[in-house]
Write a protein that holds these residues in place. Structure first.
Motif, PDB file in Angstrom:
ATOM      1  N   ARG A   1       0.831  -1.200   0.000  1.00  0.00           N
ATOM      2  CA  ARG A   1       0.000   0.000   0.000  1.00  0.00           C
ATOM      3  C   ARG A   1       0.866   1.251   0.000  1.00  0.00           C
ATOM      4  O   ARG A   1       0.471   2.306  -0.506  1.00  0.00           O
TER       5      ARG A   1
ATOM      6  N   PHE B   1       1.281  -1.484  -7.507  1.00  0.00           N
ATOM      7  CA  PHE B   1       0.103  -0.627  -7.544  1.00  0.00           C
ATOM      8  C   PHE B   1       0.515   0.808  -7.861  1.00  0.00           C
ATOM      9  O   PHE B   1       1.484   1.322  -7.288  1.00  0.00           O
TER      10      PHE B   1
ATOM     11  N   GLY C   1       1.482   3.334  -4.956  1.00  0.00           N
ATOM     12  CA  GLY C   1       2.000   2.561  -3.833  1.00  0.00           C
ATOM     13  C   GLY C   1       3.361   2.990  -3.335  1.00  0.00           C
ATOM     14  O   GLY C   1       3.868   2.431  -2.364  1.00  0.00           O
TER      15      GLY C   1
ATOM     16  N   TYR D   1      -4.596   1.203  -8.098  1.00  0.00           N
ATOM     17  CA  TYR D   1      -4.396   0.939  -6.673  1.00  0.00           C
ATOM     18  C   TYR D   1      -5.436  -0.064  -6.134  1.00  0.00           C
ATOM     19  O   TYR D   1      -6.649   0.103  -6.315  1.00  0.00           O
TER      20      TYR D   1
END
Length: 404
Positions: free
Chosen positions: A304, A325, A328, A345
């Motif tokens: 994340r 992502f 990220g 994402y």
């Protein structure tokens, strides 16, 4: 130059490894550094630091003898906290520079800030805002930045985050990306030897070798099994891959999943209930990750938030492209340069689709991998990066203590 290098931990993870490699380079190249090391949390890298410099590590035993507890309360004997350990090391070594290897150390610097004769400080920042919010506090971050004559960020996104969230002027922060410890561009690590040739091959690695021998598409991840790294998304991604691959065999590997960790136990149960255990290999941490990462057809990042993950550079050095992502972290800029792929994402369907596409397109995998390896060799060799860090250290000493 007397330098006290301070690390928040001694794990085999990005920031501590970069500090270890930098110290090795400084010692090998005779740059006039008189080092000492303080590790504010003990770990497996401590012997490696001890081989290079006087090293102290904070390690609180579960049960302290009564004599030690009383001595700590009276201010004698063992340091009673990481902050006391650091203060004692500063008094003992009298450094000209304190090299703070992360921005989560501010909580331990209260005593240092009160000393008018304190040495200069350099902060090398490897964290974005979520990590700072969970491992530090705004007050502690402000304290560390105020003490630092020089601030180094591992990625442009980190520099911008420090400016946006903590008001650090952009001209007070220098961006120096992460690096790998190969000698020079073009002389990166050789292709990994078969794991079967390693002494004492663990049974846990046998499914990986069997999958490779059978020609199965193997992709994998490496890192701590925590939410910031997206480990909780791993079973859900495997489920999407099972749908998208539609019977085409694959093996999804996660390196760094300690068997007794709660998140790993939960993930195993998820995979069992989803009927996907046969598609997955969870491996515990290893002293060196490159032997496993170099076997992946594709390296993945479910993070994340990840400022500039070292594992992506290790994958690139082995010509393994990365999927991550968008949003990220700092590695997005790296893959956007034709060194991998970024998907929306937290879009696991898009992630699985990208993996499937590359599984059927070895030429694209080769092209992305070669381009990523060329970029790492061009930009991320320690012989190129370490002199820039040394120049920042010298600049911090010349500037003296910062009074922000």
């Amino acid at each position: 130059m007397r330098v006290l290098f301070v690390s928040h931990m001694a794990t085999r993870s990005g920031a501590p490894l970069l500090l270890l490699w930098l110290l090795r380079w400084l010692m090998a190249h005779g740059r006039g550094i008189e080092p000492a090391v303080v590790l504010l949390s003990d770990g497996p890298l401590r012997p490696d630091f001890e081989a290079l410099a006087p090293t102290e590590a904070w390690s609180r035993p579960l049960f302290q003898p009564l004599r030690e507890r009383v001595a700590a309360r009276l201010g004698r004997g063992r340091a009673g906290s990481p902050a006391e350990l650091l203060e004692a090391a500063v008094q003992r070594h009298r450094p000209e520079l304190i090299y703070l290897n992360t921005l989560v150390l501010g909580q331990h610097l209260k005593g240092l800030g009160a000393d008018p004769a304190r040495p200069a400080c350099l902060s090398h920042v490897h964290e974005l805002e979520t990590t700072l919010a969970t491992m530090s506090s705004p007050e502690a971050v402000a304290r560390q930045l105020a003490l630092s004559s020089v601030v180094v960020a591992c990625a442009e996104g980190v520099r911008q985050s420090l400016h946006n969230h903590h008001g650090l002027p952009l001209n007070r922060c220098t961006v120096i990306p992460g690096f790998l410890p190969f000698a020079a561009p073009g002389q990166g690590p050789p292709a990994p030897a078969p794991l079967a040739e390693e002494p004492g091959l663990e049974p846990a690695l046998e499914p990986l070798e069997s999958a490779l021998a059978a020609g199965t598409f193997v992709f994998g991840f490496a890192g701590q099994a925590i939410a910031r790294k997206g480990f909780d998304l791993f079973p859900l991604l495997v489920r999407e891959c099972e749908r998208v691959f539609a019977g085409q065999p694959f093996l999804a590997v996660w390196l760094g999943a300690s068997p007794g960790q709660e998140e790993v136990i939960v993930a195993r149960r998820d995979l069992q209930l989803l009927g996907l255990e046969h598609r997955v290999l969870l491996l515990p941490p290893r002293p060196s990750a490159i032997g496993v990462i170099g076997r992946f057809a594709v390296h993945g990042l479910l993070s994340r938030e990840d400022p500039y993950p070292l594992v992506a550079l290790e994958a690139a050095a082995a010509a393994v492209p990365t999927i991550c992502f968008d949003g990220g972290g700092g590695i997005v800029d790296f893959v956007a340069d034709g060194c991998g792929l970024a998907v929306p994402y937290l879009d696991l369907a898009a992630f699985a689709t990208a993996l499937h596409r590359l599984s059927n397109d070895p030429e694209s995998r080769r092209r992305l991998g070669e381009r990523s390896r060329a970029r790492v060799w061009r930009e991320s060799g320690i012989d190129d990066v370490a002199p820039r860090l040394l120049a920042c250290m010298e600049r911090a000493v010349a500037a003296g203590p910062h009074h922000g």
